[in-house]
Design a protein around this motif. Structure first.
Motif, PDB file in Angstrom:
ATOM      1  N   LEU A 182       0.818  -1.183   0.143  1.00 50.56           N
ATOM      2  CA  LEU A 182      -0.026   0.068   0.124  1.00 50.56           C
ATOM      3  C   LEU A 182       0.938   1.315  -0.005  1.00 50.56           C
ATOM      4  CD1 LEU A 182      -2.525  -1.011   2.885  1.00 50.56           C
ATOM      5  CD2 LEU A 182      -2.942  -0.928   0.199  1.00 50.56           C
ATOM      6  N   SER A 183       0.357   2.346  -0.644  1.00 45.82           N
ATOM      7  CA  SER A 183       1.352   3.582  -0.669  1.00 45.82           C
ATOM      8  C   SER A 183       0.402   4.596  -0.279  1.00 45.82           C
ATOM      9  CB  SER A 183       1.745   3.940  -2.033  1.00 45.82           C
ATOM     10  OG  SER A 183       2.439   4.787  -2.396  1.00 45.82           O
ATOM     11  N   MET A 184       0.866   5.714   0.610  1.00 45.45           N
ATOM     12  CA  MET A 184       0.071   6.665   1.078  1.00 45.45           C
ATOM     13  C   MET A 184       0.380   7.767   0.083  1.00 45.45           C
ATOM     14  SD  MET A 184      -0.272   6.385   5.175  1.00 45.45           S
ATOM     15  CE  MET A 184      -1.324   7.827   5.350  1.00 45.45           C
ATOM     16  N   PRO A 185      -0.571   8.723  -0.157  1.00 42.84           N
ATOM     17  CA  PRO A 185      -0.085   9.927  -0.645  1.00 42.84           C
ATOM     18  C   PRO A 185       0.747  10.681   0.241  1.00 42.84           C
ATOM     19  CG  PRO A 185      -2.455  10.084   0.173  1.00 42.84           C
ATOM     20  CD  PRO A 185      -1.845   8.687   0.333  1.00 42.84           C
ATOM     21  N   SER A 186       1.661  11.688  -0.609  1.00 43.22           N
ATOM     22  CA  SER A 186       2.493  12.319   0.306  1.00 43.22           C
ATOM     23  C   SER A 186       1.904  13.055   1.331  1.00 43.22           C
ATOM     24  CB  SER A 186       3.235  13.435  -0.800  1.00 43.22           C
ATOM     25  OG  SER A 186       4.070  14.112  -0.139  1.00 43.22           O
ATOM     26  N   LEU A 187       2.464  12.933   2.462  1.00 42.85           N
ATOM     27  CA  LEU A 187       2.283  13.598   3.513  1.00 42.85           C
ATOM     28  C   LEU A 187       3.003  14.743   4.112  1.00 42.85           C
ATOM     29  CD1 LEU A 187       1.332  10.468   5.829  1.00 42.85           C
ATOM     30  CD2 LEU A 187      -0.253  12.019   4.722  1.00 42.85           C
ATOM     31  N   ASN A 188       2.558  15.892   4.389  1.00 40.31           N
ATOM     32  CA  ASN A 188       3.295  16.912   4.742  1.00 40.31           C
ATOM     33  C   ASN A 188       3.119  17.113   6.498  1.00 40.31           C
ATOM     34  OD1 ASN A 188       4.710  19.469   5.284  1.00 40.31           O
ATOM     35  ND2 ASN A 188       3.123  20.724   4.402  1.00 40.31           N
ATOM     36  N   VAL A 189       4.215  16.769   6.807  1.00 39.85           N
ATOM     37  CA  VAL A 189       4.380  16.538   8.494  1.00 39.85           C
ATOM     38  C   VAL A 189       5.177  17.795   8.812  1.00 39.85           C
ATOM     39  CG1 VAL A 189       4.837  15.244  10.680  1.00 39.85           C
ATOM     40  CG2 VAL A 189       3.735  14.161   8.361  1.00 39.85           C
ATOM     41  N   PRO A 190       4.873  18.790   9.652  1.00 37.67           N
ATOM     42  CA  PRO A 190       5.766  19.865  10.101  1.00 37.67           C
ATOM     43  C   PRO A 190       6.598  19.474  11.118  1.00 37.67           C
ATOM     44  CG  PRO A 190       3.362  20.044  10.948  1.00 37.67           C
ATOM     45  CD  PRO A 190       3.389  19.197   9.999  1.00 37.67           C
ATOM     46  N   PHE A 191       7.971  19.986  10.848  1.00 40.68           N
ATOM     47  CA  PHE A 191       8.952  19.695  11.966  1.00 40.68           C
ATOM     48  C   PHE A 191       9.653  21.245  12.088  1.00 40.68           C
ATOM     49  CE2 PHE A 191       8.772  15.336  10.535  1.00 40.68           C
ATOM     50  CZ  PHE A 191       8.917  14.527  11.472  1.00 40.68           C
TER      51      PHE A 191
ATOM     52  N   GLU B  67      14.009  19.942  15.192  1.00 44.62           N
ATOM     53  CA  GLU B  67      13.379  18.430  15.298  1.00 44.62           C
ATOM     54  C   GLU B  67      13.859  17.760  13.902  1.00 44.62           C
ATOM     55  OE1 GLU B  67       9.240  19.190  17.434  1.00 44.62           O
ATOM     56  OE2 GLU B  67       9.221  19.492  15.276  1.00 44.62           O
ATOM     57  N   MET B  68      13.699  18.414  12.706  1.00 42.71           N
ATOM     58  CA  MET B  68      14.222  17.722  11.671  1.00 42.71           C
ATOM     59  C   MET B  68      15.689  17.315  11.547  1.00 42.71           C
ATOM     60  SD  MET B  68      12.504  17.063   8.939  1.00 42.71           S
ATOM     61  CE  MET B  68      13.267  15.884   8.027  1.00 42.71           C
ATOM     62  N   GLU B  69      16.659  18.206  12.275  1.00 47.76           N
ATOM     63  CA  GLU B  69      18.081  18.012  12.369  1.00 47.76           C
ATOM     64  C   GLU B  69      18.224  16.729  13.219  1.00 47.76           C
ATOM     65  OE1 GLU B  69      21.408  19.979  14.799  1.00 47.76           O
ATOM     66  OE2 GLU B  69      20.559  21.445  13.525  1.00 47.76           O
ATOM     67  N   GLY B  70      17.428  16.570  14.239  1.00 47.49           N
ATOM     68  CA  GLY B  70      17.524  15.584  15.022  1.00 47.49           C
ATOM     69  C   GLY B  70      16.933  14.172  14.196  1.00 47.49           C
ATOM     70  N   VAL B  71      15.897  14.131  13.570  1.00 48.38           N
ATOM     71  CA  VAL B  71      15.346  13.147  12.631  1.00 48.38           C
ATOM     72  C   VAL B  71      16.511  12.843  11.811  1.00 48.38           C
ATOM     73  CG1 VAL B  71      13.660  12.641  11.326  1.00 48.38           C
ATOM     74  CG2 VAL B  71      12.970  13.736  13.202  1.00 48.38           C
ATOM     75  N   ARG B  72      17.071  13.647  11.140  1.00 48.07           N
ATOM     76  CA  ARG B  72      18.194  13.520  10.035  1.00 48.07           C
ATOM     77  C   ARG B  72      19.361  12.795  10.438  1.00 48.07           C
ATOM     78  NH1 ARG B  72      16.925  18.877   7.576  1.00 48.07           N
ATOM     79  NH2 ARG B  72      15.587  18.326   5.702  1.00 48.07           N
TER      80      ARG B  72
END
Length: 82
Positions: A2-11, A15-20
């Motif tokens: 299954l594939s979900m449409p592109s999601l826009n999740v704000p960080f 937060e984004m630095e930590g996730v990366r």
């Protein structure tokens, strides 16, 4: 699959630095890391639910074998305090 449409999740940038950094530490792409994170959480919840169910089934037997380990609030006193 299954594939979900592109999601826009704000960080936030922080937060984004930590996730990366976490993705890089595991040697994964950001996309793969986020996918695996969701799958792991689903598996964790399933494990916790099963463990809780197993513990509930054995609780009576454990309480009988180790009466001093039963929380005071859950002990059957048999009679009311005078």
């Amino acid at each position: 699959m299954l594939s979900m449409p592109s999601l826009n999740v704000p960080f936030t940038e922080e937060e984004m630095e930590g996730v990366r950094a976490a993705a890089a530490a595991e040697g994964k792409s950001l996309k793969q890391y986020l996918h695996d994170l969701g799958v792991r959480e689903m598996q964790r919840k399933r494990f916790v639910s099963g463990a809780a169910s197993w513990a509930d089934k054995l609780r009576g037997e454990f309480d009988e074998a180790f009466p001093d380990e039963v929380p005071v609030s859950q002990r059957d006193r048999g009679t009311d305090a005078a």
